[in-house]
Design a protein around this motif. Structure first.
Motif, PDB file in Angstrom:
ATOM      1  N   LEU A 162       4.571   9.196  24.778  1.00 11.29           N
ATOM      2  CA  LEU A 162       5.740   8.864  25.004  1.00 11.29           C
ATOM      3  C   LEU A 162       5.407   7.869  26.375  1.00 11.29           C
ATOM      4  CD1 LEU A 162       8.882   8.910  25.365  1.00 11.29           C
ATOM      5  CD2 LEU A 162       8.463  10.751  27.037  1.00 11.29           C
ATOM      6  N   ALA A 163       5.874   6.830  26.496  1.00 10.52           N
ATOM      7  CA  ALA A 163       5.624   5.846  27.632  1.00 10.52           C
ATOM      8  C   ALA A 163       6.789   5.369  28.266  1.00 10.52           C
ATOM      9  CB  ALA A 163       4.729   4.486  27.210  1.00 10.52           C
ATOM     10  N   ALA A 164       6.949   5.102  29.574  1.00  9.44           N
ATOM     11  CA  ALA A 164       8.097   4.577  30.327  1.00  9.44           C
ATOM     12  C   ALA A 164       7.731   3.120  30.620  1.00  9.44           C
ATOM     13  CB  ALA A 164       8.500   5.200  31.485  1.00  9.44           C
ATOM     14  N   SER A 165       8.891   2.392  30.814  1.00  7.61           N
ATOM     15  CA  SER A 165       8.772   0.852  30.839  1.00  7.61           C
ATOM     16  C   SER A 165       8.419   0.526  32.255  1.00  7.61           C
ATOM     17  CB  SER A 165       9.948   0.167  30.365  1.00  7.61           C
ATOM     18  OG  SER A 165      11.277   0.608  31.278  1.00  7.61           O
ATOM     19  N   THR A 166       8.582   1.477  33.242  1.00  5.45           N
ATOM     20  CA  THR A 166       8.253   1.466  34.503  1.00  5.45           C
ATOM     21  C   THR A 166       8.122   2.861  34.923  1.00  5.45           C
ATOM     22  OG1 THR A 166       8.861   0.466  36.792  1.00  5.45           O
ATOM     23  CG2 THR A 166      10.534   1.306  35.373  1.00  5.45           C
ATOM     24  N   THR A 202      13.466   2.181  29.950  1.00  2.94           N
ATOM     25  CA  THR A 202      13.264   2.541  28.602  1.00  2.94           C
ATOM     26  C   THR A 202      12.016   3.455  28.312  1.00  2.94           C
ATOM     27  OG1 THR A 202      13.905   0.283  28.225  1.00  2.94           O
ATOM     28  CG2 THR A 202      13.036   1.275  26.417  1.00  2.94           C
ATOM     29  N   LEU A 203      12.515   4.539  27.826  1.00  4.47           N
ATOM     30  CA  LEU A 203      11.401   5.301  27.269  1.00  4.47           C
ATOM     31  C   LEU A 203      11.008   5.163  25.678  1.00  4.47           C
ATOM     32  CD1 LEU A 203      10.545   7.407  29.470  1.00  4.47           C
ATOM     33  CD2 LEU A 203      13.026   6.995  29.729  1.00  4.47           C
ATOM     34  N   SER A 204       9.729   4.928  25.565  1.00  2.00           N
ATOM     35  CA  SER A 204       9.402   4.518  24.205  1.00  2.00           C
ATOM     36  C   SER A 204       8.534   5.680  23.463  1.00  2.00           C
ATOM     37  CB  SER A 204       8.521   3.334  24.101  1.00  2.00           C
ATOM     38  OG  SER A 204       9.556   2.344  24.686  1.00  2.00           O
ATOM     39  N   ALA A 205       8.701   6.044  22.329  1.00  2.00           N
ATOM     40  CA  ALA A 205       8.070   7.332  21.784  1.00  2.00           C
ATOM     41  C   ALA A 205       7.059   6.453  20.540  1.00  2.00           C
ATOM     42  CB  ALA A 205       8.631   8.672  21.294  1.00  2.00           C
ATOM     43  N   ALA A 206       5.961   7.200  20.337  1.00  2.00           N
ATOM     44  CA  ALA A 206       5.059   6.643  19.109  1.00  2.00           C
ATOM     45  C   ALA A 206       4.865   7.816  18.347  1.00  2.00           C
ATOM     46  CB  ALA A 206       4.294   5.646  19.401  1.00  2.00           C
ATOM     47  N   TYR A 255      10.115  13.240  31.726  1.00  2.00           N
ATOM     48  CA  TYR A 255      10.593  13.076  30.640  1.00  2.00           C
ATOM     49  C   TYR A 255       9.572  13.438  29.200  1.00  2.00           C
ATOM     50  CZ  TYR A 255      14.076  10.089  32.161  1.00  2.00           C
ATOM     51  OH  TYR A 255      15.335   9.781  32.937  1.00  2.00           O
ATOM     52  N   ARG A 256      10.003  13.947  28.141  1.00  2.00           N
ATOM     53  CA  ARG A 256       9.121  14.241  27.117  1.00  2.00           C
ATOM     54  C   ARG A 256       9.814  13.954  25.993  1.00  2.00           C
ATOM     55  NH1 ARG A 256       8.228  20.689  26.805  1.00  2.00           N
ATOM     56  NH2 ARG A 256      10.251  21.465  25.975  1.00  2.00           N
ATOM     57  N   ALA A 257       9.074  13.473  24.763  1.00  2.00           N
ATOM     58  CA  ALA A 257       9.600  13.486  23.547  1.00  2.00           C
ATOM     59  C   ALA A 257       9.154  14.590  22.795  1.00  2.00           C
ATOM     60  CB  ALA A 257       9.207  12.176  22.576  1.00  2.00           C
ATOM     61  N   VAL A 258      10.299  15.064  21.626  1.00  2.00           N
ATOM     62  CA  VAL A 258       9.877  16.264  20.609  1.00  2.00           C
ATOM     63  C   VAL A 258      10.197  15.839  19.409  1.00  2.00           C
ATOM     64  CG1 VAL A 258      10.682  18.689  20.315  1.00  2.00           C
ATOM     65  CG2 VAL A 258      10.488  18.004  22.567  1.00  2.00           C
ATOM     66  N   PHE A 259       9.218  16.094  18.586  1.00  5.07           N
ATOM     67  CA  PHE A 259       9.303  15.907  17.093  1.00  5.07           C
ATOM     68  C   PHE A 259       9.217  17.246  16.499  1.00  5.07           C
ATOM     69  CE2 PHE A 259       6.973  15.368  12.679  1.00  5.07           C
ATOM     70  CZ  PHE A 259       8.322  14.947  12.316  1.00  5.07           C
ATOM     71  N   SER A 260      10.353  18.168  16.100  1.00  2.00           N
ATOM     72  CA  SER A 260      10.244  19.242  15.637  1.00  2.00           C
ATOM     73  C   SER A 260       9.858  19.234  14.187  1.00  2.00           C
ATOM     74  CB  SER A 260      11.651  19.930  15.619  1.00  2.00           C
ATOM     75  OG  SER A 260      12.071  19.956  17.018  1.00  2.00           O
ATOM     76  N   SER A 301      11.978  20.088   7.862  1.00  5.56           N
ATOM     77  CA  SER A 301      11.965  20.801   6.438  1.00  5.56           C
ATOM     78  C   SER A 301      12.047  19.608   5.510  1.00  5.56           C
ATOM     79  CB  SER A 301      13.237  21.613   6.392  1.00  5.56           C
ATOM     80  OG  SER A 301      14.376  20.730   6.477  1.00  5.56           O
ATOM     81  N   GLY A 302      11.619  19.888   4.179  1.00  4.11           N
ATOM     82  CA  GLY A 302      11.343  18.841   3.238  1.00  4.11           C
ATOM     83  C   GLY A 302      10.431  17.688   3.605  1.00  4.11           C
ATOM     84  N   ASP A 303       9.448  17.898   4.587  1.00  8.05           N
ATOM     85  CA  ASP A 303       8.477  16.690   4.910  1.00  8.05           C
ATOM     86  C   ASP A 303       7.182  17.757   5.158  1.00  8.05           C
ATOM     87  OD1 ASP A 303       7.454  14.324   5.749  1.00  8.05           O
ATOM     88  OD2 ASP A 303       9.165  14.094   7.037  1.00  8.05           O
ATOM     89  N   GLY A 304       6.018  17.055   4.949  1.00  6.37           N
ATOM     90  CA  GLY A 304       4.868  17.885   4.895  1.00  6.37           C
ATOM     91  C   GLY A 304       4.045  17.500   6.383  1.00  6.37           C
ATOM     92  N   LEU A 305       5.067  17.224   7.503  1.00  5.52           N
ATOM     93  CA  LEU A 305       4.503  16.992   8.621  1.00  5.52           C
ATOM     94  C   LEU A 305       4.741  18.057   9.515  1.00  5.52           C
ATOM     95  CD1 LEU A 305       5.803  13.464   9.239  1.00  5.52           C
ATOM     96  CD2 LEU A 305       3.489  14.102   8.553  1.00  5.52           C
ATOM     97  N   VAL A 306       3.719  18.450  10.547  1.00  5.65           N
ATOM     98  CA  VAL A 306       4.082  19.463  11.576  1.00  5.65           C
ATOM     99  C   VAL A 306       4.451  18.866  12.771  1.00  5.65           C
ATOM    100  CG1 VAL A 306       2.744  21.284  12.755  1.00  5.65           C
ATOM    101  CG2 VAL A 306       2.184  20.811  10.224  1.00  5.65           C
ATOM    102  N   GLY A 307       5.316  19.265  13.666  1.00  2.00           N
ATOM    103  CA  GLY A 307       5.797  18.587  14.811  1.00  2.00           C
ATOM    104  C   GLY A 307       4.916  18.624  15.959  1.00  2.00           C
ATOM    105  N   ASP A 308       5.445  18.038  17.014  1.00  2.00           N
ATOM    106  CA  ASP A 308       4.414  17.815  18.125  1.00  2.00           C
ATOM    107  C   ASP A 308       5.376  17.393  19.315  1.00  2.00           C
ATOM    108  OD1 ASP A 308       2.049  17.724  19.385  1.00  2.00           O
ATOM    109  OD2 ASP A 308       1.999  15.447  19.292  1.00  2.00           O
ATOM    110  N   THR A 309       5.013  17.748  20.397  1.00  2.68           N
ATOM    111  CA  THR A 309       5.450  17.355  21.769  1.00  2.68           C
ATOM    112  C   THR A 309       4.717  16.298  22.490  1.00  2.68           C
ATOM    113  OG1 THR A 309       6.826  19.459  21.622  1.00  2.68           O
ATOM    114  CG2 THR A 309       6.649  18.271  23.706  1.00  2.68           C
ATOM    115  N   SER A 310       5.270  15.484  22.952  1.00  2.00           N
ATOM    116  CA  SER A 310       4.420  14.463  23.695  1.00  2.00           C
ATOM    117  C   SER A 310       3.913  15.048  24.968  1.00  2.00           C
ATOM    118  CB  SER A 310       5.271  13.220  23.950  1.00  2.00           C
ATOM    119  OG  SER A 310       6.175  13.263  25.137  1.00  2.00           O
TER     120      SER A 310
END
Ligand SMILES: [Zn+2]
Length: 356
Positions: free
Chosen positions: A235-239, A249-253, A314-319, A322-331
């Motif tokens: 996660l990054a902030a525009s300023t 603007t908060l931008s997550a990748a 701020y933080r971004a969360v990817f839980s 289901s139905g997807d072979g990805l494991v979540g992460d928190t920024s």
């Protein structure tokens, strides 16, 4: 190769021992492959979406029913590969022959077999209807108006063979075979009416290996649930400092992790998922969910605007979905400070900078 599973376990073990050398050469499983993981791999792969054309072998053409089954199996492979794996298309001038009958060069117990030389091409053979093995007589379901019990589905067997051509080895099942239907590329083929005898699409542990070796169709496509890929969310902030109420603007990748075991999938940007923004005031211990972030300007990015009036984390969360072979992460956490802004330079071309 497909081996019938209609003999007793004792006999099977003896047969396996007899053909063990050939089987090992064909499968060559990756060391340490655990049960229920992605299918093992053979060595060498075709190019992404490589167009493989096959023809009927002159003098050894399948019957029309078996031709139809093989062509349906090829279409099944194309439709269910879930990746940029090679495709199979019938072409009377195609470079890759598929034969049928007594000329088959398969091992003594093989219902069908293949050779492959990626990325150049492949061959395939199917035993003829009525072929006599020492365990019994081969029945292809497609050779009957009403398929009898004990027949093999030629379309399913063809899909197994096309899977091998792609570079898949036989799935390693649990000892009790409870995961048999997680793969169509199997050492032991089943007969009607056993579960899985007529599977007409690559299953998740077949697709997992195809994805690992051939990559995804696009960044939004879902990963096979036979995979458990770690992800990296940043996660990054525009300023880092705004005036009270000004927009940041908060931008997550989001991308796939960097394990070398992920082969073609390493570092893939991941689009079209649910990424949530959370915030808390500096010093607070509990997070508040702001909401779902919007799709960003480039693949795998997600954005949300905020207008904090006090300093905020701020933080971004990817839980884990289901139905997807990805494991979540928190920024990692990003801090946005709020301060008054000084104007530097003459008012006519002032540049806003934080007061210091
Ligand atoms: Zn096989």
């Amino acid at each position: 190769m497909n081996i019938p599973m209609s003999w007793s376990r004792t006999v099977a073990v003896r047969r396996l021992a007899a053909i063990g050398l050939a089987l090992v050469a064909l499968v060559a499983p990756t060391a340490g492959v655990a049960a229920h993981g992605p299918d093992p791999t053979l060595s060498g792969f075709f190019g992404p979406n490589q167009d493989l054309r096959y023809r009927w072998r002159s003098g050894s053409e399948p019957t029309s029913a078996i031709k139809s089954a093989i062509q349906a199996g090829a279409a099944d492979a194309n439709a269910s590969r879930g990746s940029r794996a090679a495709t199979f298309t019938y072409d009377s001038g195609g470079a890759n022959p598929i034969g049928y009958g007594s000329g088959a060069s398969c091992g003594v117990n093989g219902l069908a077999c293949f050779t492959r030389n990626a990325p150049s091409g492949f061959t395939m053979w199917f035993r003829e209807q009525g072929h006599v093995f020492d365990w019994g007589t081969l029945k292809w379901c497609q050779s009957y108006t009403t398929a009898p019990n004990g027949c093999y589905d030629a379309r399913t067997i063809a899909l197994d063979e096309f899977g091998h051509v792609e570079g898949l080895g036989h799935h390693v099942n649990y000892a009790d075979n409870s995961d048999y239907n997680d793969a169509v590329v199997q050492t032991y083929s089943r007969t009607k009416p056993q579960s899985g005898y007529n599977i007409h699409s690559f299953q998740r542990c077949d697709v997992a290996t195809l994805q690992l070796e051939y990559d995804m169709v696009n960044t939004s496509a879902r990963y096979s649930t036979c995979l458990h890929l770690s992800t990296v969310l940043n996660l990054a902030a525009s300023t880092s400092t705004v005036t009270p109420g000004a927009v940041v603007t908060l931008s997550a990748a989001l991308k796939v992790g960097g394990s070398s075991a992920y082969d073609q999938l390493v570092g893939n940007p991941v689009s079209g998922r649910t990424v949530t923004l959370q915030r808390r005031t500096l010093g607070s211990t509990s997070w508040t969910t702001v909401g779902t972030m919007s799709a960003g300007p480039s693949a795998g990015t997600y954005v949300t605007s905020q207008a904090p009036t006090v300093a905020m984390e701020y933080r971004a969360v990817f839980s884990t979905p289901s139905g997807d072979g990805l494991v979540g992460d928190t920024s990692p956490t990003v801090v946005v400070s709020v301060g008054f802004v000084c104007l530097a330079g003459p008012a006519s071309d002032a540049v806003a900078v934080p007061c210091v």
